[in-house]
Motif scaffolding. Sequence first.
Motif, PDB file in Angstrom:
ATOM      1  N   PHE A  81       0.862 -54.612 -23.592  1.00  0.00           N
ATOM      2  CA  PHE A  81       0.749 -55.327 -24.862  1.00  0.00           C
ATOM      3  C   PHE A  81      -0.695 -55.319 -25.351  1.00  0.00           C
ATOM      4  N   MET A  82      -1.644 -55.595 -24.450  1.00  0.00           N
ATOM      5  CA  MET A  82      -3.058 -55.586 -24.827  1.00  0.00           C
ATOM      6  C   MET A  82      -3.500 -54.191 -25.245  1.00  0.00           C
ATOM      7  N   ASN A  83      -3.027 -53.178 -24.524  1.00  0.00           N
ATOM      8  CA  ASN A  83      -3.380 -51.796 -24.845  1.00  0.00           C
ATOM      9  C   ASN A  83      -2.970 -51.432 -26.265  1.00  0.00           C
ATOM     10  N   ILE A  84      -1.764 -51.865 -26.658  1.00  0.00           N
ATOM     11  CA  ILE A  84      -1.246 -51.502 -27.981  1.00  0.00           C
ATOM     12  C   ILE A  84      -1.838 -52.388 -29.076  1.00  0.00           C
ATOM     13  N   PHE A  85      -1.813 -53.712 -28.867  1.00  0.00           N
ATOM     14  CA  PHE A  85      -2.285 -54.625 -29.914  1.00  0.00           C
ATOM     15  C   PHE A  85      -3.801 -54.541 -30.097  1.00  0.00           C
ATOM     16  N   VAL A  86      -4.539 -54.611 -28.986  1.00  0.00           N
ATOM     17  CA  VAL A  86      -6.002 -54.578 -29.076  1.00  0.00           C
ATOM     18  C   VAL A  86      -6.514 -53.138 -29.120  1.00  0.00           C
ATOM     19  N   GLY A  87      -6.042 -52.320 -28.162  1.00  0.00           N
ATOM     20  CA  GLY A  87      -6.574 -50.964 -28.021  1.00  0.00           C
ATOM     21  C   GLY A  87      -6.194 -50.019 -29.138  1.00  0.00           C
ATOM     22  N   ILE A  88      -5.080 -50.274 -29.830  1.00  0.00           N
ATOM     23  CA  ILE A  88      -4.676 -49.404 -30.930  1.00  0.00           C
ATOM     24  C   ILE A  88      -4.784 -50.117 -32.281  1.00  0.00           C
ATOM     25  N   PHE A  89      -4.007 -51.194 -32.478  1.00  0.00           N
ATOM     26  CA  PHE A  89      -3.968 -51.828 -33.800  1.00  0.00           C
ATOM     27  C   PHE A  89      -5.325 -52.419 -34.192  1.00  0.00           C
ATOM     28  N   ILE A  90      -5.865 -53.328 -33.366  1.00  0.00           N
ATOM     29  CA  ILE A  90      -7.153 -53.953 -33.687  1.00  0.00           C
ATOM     30  C   ILE A  90      -8.261 -52.895 -33.730  1.00  0.00           C
ATOM     31  N   ALA A  91      -8.244 -51.995 -32.750  1.00  0.00           N
ATOM     32  CA  ALA A  91      -9.303 -50.982 -32.673  1.00  0.00           C
ATOM     33  C   ALA A  91      -9.322 -50.084 -33.904  1.00  0.00           C
ATOM     34  N   PHE A  92      -8.158 -49.572 -34.305  1.00  0.00           N
ATOM     35  CA  PHE A  92      -8.113 -48.626 -35.416  1.00  0.00           C
ATOM     36  C   PHE A  92      -8.248 -49.312 -36.770  1.00  0.00           C
ATOM     37  N   VAL A  93      -7.443 -50.354 -36.990  1.00  0.00           N
ATOM     38  CA  VAL A  93      -7.367 -50.972 -38.319  1.00  0.00           C
ATOM     39  C   VAL A  93      -8.573 -51.864 -38.599  1.00  0.00           C
ATOM     40  N   VAL A  94      -8.989 -52.663 -37.622  1.00  0.00           N
ATOM     41  CA  VAL A  94     -10.062 -53.633 -37.849  1.00  0.00           C
ATOM     42  C   VAL A  94     -11.444 -53.033 -37.546  1.00  0.00           C
ATOM     43  N   PHE A  95     -11.615 -52.490 -36.344  1.00  0.00           N
ATOM     44  CA  PHE A  95     -12.915 -51.940 -35.955  1.00  0.00           C
ATOM     45  C   PHE A  95     -13.126 -50.519 -36.490  1.00  0.00           C
ATOM     46  N   GLY A  96     -12.073 -49.716 -36.458  1.00  0.00           N
ATOM     47  CA  GLY A  96     -12.216 -48.296 -36.751  1.00  0.00           C
ATOM     48  C   GLY A  96     -12.743 -47.988 -38.135  1.00  0.00           C
ATOM     49  N   SER A  97     -12.171 -48.627 -39.170  1.00  0.00           N
ATOM     50  CA  SER A  97     -12.574 -48.312 -40.542  1.00  0.00           C
ATOM     51  C   SER A  97     -14.035 -48.668 -40.792  1.00  0.00           C
ATOM     52  N   ARG A  98     -14.467 -49.818 -40.291  1.00  0.00           N
ATOM     53  CA  ARG A  98     -15.864 -50.224 -40.478  1.00  0.00           C
ATOM     54  C   ARG A  98     -16.819 -49.335 -39.673  1.00  0.00           C
ATOM     55  N   THR A  99     -16.380 -48.936 -38.492  1.00  0.00           N
ATOM     56  CA  THR A  99     -17.212 -48.053 -37.671  1.00  0.00           C
ATOM     57  C   THR A  99     -17.404 -46.708 -38.363  1.00  0.00           C
ATOM     58  N   ARG A 100     -16.314 -46.138 -38.881  1.00  0.00           N
ATOM     59  CA  ARG A 100     -16.393 -44.851 -39.570  1.00  0.00           C
ATOM     60  C   ARG A 100     -17.311 -44.937 -40.791  1.00  0.00           C
ATOM     61  N   ARG A 101     -17.136 -46.004 -41.589  1.00  0.00           N
ATOM     62  CA  ARG A 101     -17.931 -46.164 -42.812  1.00  0.00           C
ATOM     63  C   ARG A 101     -19.417 -46.293 -42.491  1.00  0.00           C
ATOM     64  N   MET A 102     -19.738 -47.141 -41.506  1.00  0.00           N
ATOM     65  CA  MET A 102     -21.140 -47.338 -41.158  1.00  0.00           C
ATOM     66  C   MET A 102     -21.731 -46.086 -40.515  1.00  0.00           C
TER      67      MET A 102
END
Length: 530
Positions: A81-102
């Motif tokens: 559950f942590m792998n999917i919710f944190v490692g995929i959803f939170i990582a890609f949608v929340v962290f990923g977009s801002r990381t790519r932009r910066m």
Amino acid sequence: MAVSTPILGLAVLAYMMVVFYLGWVGYKQTKDNDDYMLAGRKVNPFVLAFSYGAAFISTSAIIGFGGYAGAFGLGILWLVFMNIFVGIFIAFVVFGSRTRRMGVNLKAVTFPELIGRRFQSRFIQGFSGALITIFMPLYAGSVLIGGARFMETALNIDYNIAILILAIIVAAYVITGGLIAVMYTDALQGALMFVGMAILLIITYSKLGGVTEAHQALTNMAYLVPDNFAAIGHTGWTTMPAFGSPTWWTLVSTIILGVGIGVLAQPQLAVRFMTVKNTRSLKRAVLSGGPFIFMMAGVAYIVGALSNVYFFNTQGMISLEVAGGNIDKIMPEYINSAMPDYFVVFFLLTLLAAAMSTLSSQFHAMGTAFGHDFYRQGIMNGKIGKTITVTRVGIAVTIFISVILAYILPPGIIARATAIFFGLCAAAFLPMYSGAIFWKRMTRQGATASLIIGTFASLFWLTFIHAKEATALGICQAIFGQATLLTGTWTLVDPILVATPLSFLVAIVVSLMTEPMAKEHVEKCFKQNE
């Protein structure tokens, strides 16, 4: 079970030919630093998802955590559950977009460089690069062990030779082809892993009489829990350990939280967010990444636990007894005993893919951390030009260190070594990384203090408080005459639960106490670029 050598040889040869072809394609497409470090910032969403997942889920998950499930049960499914919710959803949608932009705004090509440029600090970039170079080999060594253990069991070859074979093969295409080669081969290996795990789950349930029958049989085996395991909280393979027991603390704080949260600050994974054209690609990748992680991690943990039913039915023993007490041998023993010959061959390729995909990402991250971040920026202050040559040297050196660690680390270490590195990354990088991309008010001083406090608080807790590491290292015993400085429950609490909150607190307090960074620079970092 004897595996047909000619069939195995042909399968491995065909697989290696495809891998080296993709490595050659990556080499041909690598023209400059951006290509070598970030695959030219034009990676396809599907390739990103499978590359990210394959780099994340390695032999440490399949062999190490699968073996942990074989010994301690299905409570580890919370990690899925942590792998999917944190490692995929939170990582890609929340962290990923801002990381790519910066990353685009600051023209950063590595994770430490992203943080270093955000806070205009050579020290942060150099220190982060050194931290990755020094400690990631522990994680890489555990992945090498996982692949080598299965090769040892399936092929009946010397374990030490298996380690060398794996390391040399991966080094060949990582050193030459850079991140383009890594991501192309990762995507192929990810697809192979997905198919292999699906077949493994189907055959396992068919052998045990079906889904309901298999899990009921595992539930009924609770009385077989060894006395020494029951004494530390093991209550059965389909229940959580006794609340507050040593086994509960290890499962919850070290395995579930350590790996589940630590994934957000993994340098080799965060850098992938900077390889895509736009944030839409990141959101599309979630659709492929979630099911992939579920099939990879979930199947490994379920099959690892159910191996107890198979071994009890066929040999009258639980899995840990069949494996001679070594958790890391449970999955290899089960595959070789329970699966048909053809699948043993295919699963060897699956595990090779799992090991090679994660190792390639680790070797690339360690090489860039050493060559680009630590040496070029931290030591030489950017006074040398392209760092591809230095990075390749860094990859070679860190591979050598990883191989040495794989030889000397003790049995049953895979899951533990993985959790140690993930936890260290969470304490050292996550507060600073979160502040960098979410909080404009965070200052250079706050980031620096957070990085230093998080790093040393985690290492201090490992060395002097957390019983598993402190006792094994013996440093506390040598200095203070006792195994750990604290006693009782504190010795069971993983460093991530102490060092990470402390690091966040320091980051916030020091930032609020120091002058904000120049508004022009901060606005540049957060500027929309799509």
